[in-house]
Design a protein around this motif. Structure first.
Motif, PDB file in Angstrom:
ATOM      1  N   ALA A 173     -16.806  27.773 -27.849  1.00 58.20           N
ATOM      2  CA  ALA A 173     -17.155  26.349 -28.004  1.00 58.20           C
ATOM      3  C   ALA A 173     -17.571  26.050 -29.439  1.00 58.20           C
ATOM      4  O   ALA A 173     -17.164  25.043 -30.021  1.00 58.20           O
ATOM      5  CB  ALA A 173     -18.267  25.970 -27.029  1.00 58.20           C
TER       6      ALA A 173
ATOM      7  N   TYR B  64     -15.628  23.647 -32.204  1.00 55.64           N
ATOM      8  CA  TYR B  64     -16.336  22.547 -32.864  1.00 55.64           C
ATOM      9  C   TYR B  64     -16.195  22.656 -34.379  1.00 55.64           C
ATOM     10  O   TYR B  64     -15.858  21.677 -35.052  1.00 55.64           O
ATOM     11  CB  TYR B  64     -17.816  22.557 -32.468  1.00 55.64           C
ATOM     12  CG  TYR B  64     -18.627  21.515 -33.185  1.00 55.64           C
ATOM     13  CD1 TYR B  64     -18.645  20.196 -32.736  1.00 55.64           C
ATOM     14  CD2 TYR B  64     -19.365  21.846 -34.320  1.00 55.64           C
ATOM     15  CE1 TYR B  64     -19.375  19.234 -33.400  1.00 55.64           C
ATOM     16  CE2 TYR B  64     -20.098  20.881 -34.991  1.00 55.64           C
ATOM     17  CZ  TYR B  64     -20.105  19.578 -34.528  1.00 55.64           C
ATOM     18  OH  TYR B  64     -20.822  18.621 -35.198  1.00 55.64           O
TER      19      TYR B  64
ATOM     20  N   ARG C  85     -12.685  21.779 -35.512  1.00 57.84           N
ATOM     21  CA  ARG C  85     -12.435  20.329 -35.457  1.00 57.84           C
ATOM     22  C   ARG C  85     -13.096  19.599 -36.622  1.00 57.84           C
ATOM     23  O   ARG C  85     -12.564  18.607 -37.114  1.00 57.84           O
ATOM     24  CB  ARG C  85     -12.922  19.740 -34.137  1.00 57.84           C
ATOM     25  CG  ARG C  85     -12.072  20.121 -32.945  1.00 57.84           C
ATOM     26  CD  ARG C  85     -12.417  19.335 -31.694  1.00 57.84           C
ATOM     27  NE  ARG C  85     -13.804  19.483 -31.288  1.00 57.84           N
ATOM     28  CZ  ARG C  85     -14.294  20.500 -30.566  1.00 57.84           C
ATOM     29  NH1 ARG C  85     -13.499  21.479 -30.183  1.00 57.84           N
ATOM     30  NH2 ARG C  85     -15.575  20.530 -30.231  1.00 57.84           N
ATOM     31  N   LYS C  86     -14.237  20.088 -37.054  1.00 46.28           N
ATOM     32  CA  LYS C  86     -14.994  19.449 -38.136  1.00 46.28           C
ATOM     33  C   LYS C  86     -14.643  20.000 -39.516  1.00 46.28           C
ATOM     34  O   LYS C  86     -15.132  19.497 -40.523  1.00 46.28           O
ATOM     35  CB  LYS C  86     -16.502  19.613 -37.911  1.00 46.28           C
ATOM     36  CG  LYS C  86     -17.009  18.981 -36.639  1.00 46.28           C
ATOM     37  CD  LYS C  86     -16.953  17.477 -36.742  1.00 46.28           C
ATOM     38  CE  LYS C  86     -17.533  16.817 -35.514  1.00 46.28           C
ATOM     39  NZ  LYS C  86     -17.539  15.373 -35.610  1.00 46.28           N
TER      40      LYS C  86
END
Length: 76
Positions: free
Chosen positions: A23, A27, A30-31
């Motif tokens: 997870a 994250y 994606r960032k």
């Protein structure tokens, strides 16, 4: 992001699993974030290696795969 990791011996079940690691990696990807996993030592935790032959731990295998752009292990 720095000094992140997971360890099944912790008191928070989700944070102590590869599910947490996957997870967090998702994250950060994606960032577009840079990161460093913790800890490259056999005694300080959560450890990336099991021994001084550099055998990766469960989290070590996950972070190594993430750094190499490989599929993340799906163990629980």
């Amino acid at each position: 992001m720095t000094e992140l990791g997971f360890d099944r011996s912790g008191s928070v079940p989700f944070i102590g699993t590869p599910r947490y690691g996957r997870a967090v990696v998702g994250y950060m990807e994606r960032k577009g974030m840079s990161w460093a996993a913790w800890c490259f030592d056999v005694d300080w935790g959560p450890t990336l290696i099991e021994d001084w032959a550099f055998t990766p731990t469960e989290q070590g295998r996950l972070w190594k795969a993430a750094m190499l752009g490989q599929p993340l292990p799906a163990t629980e």
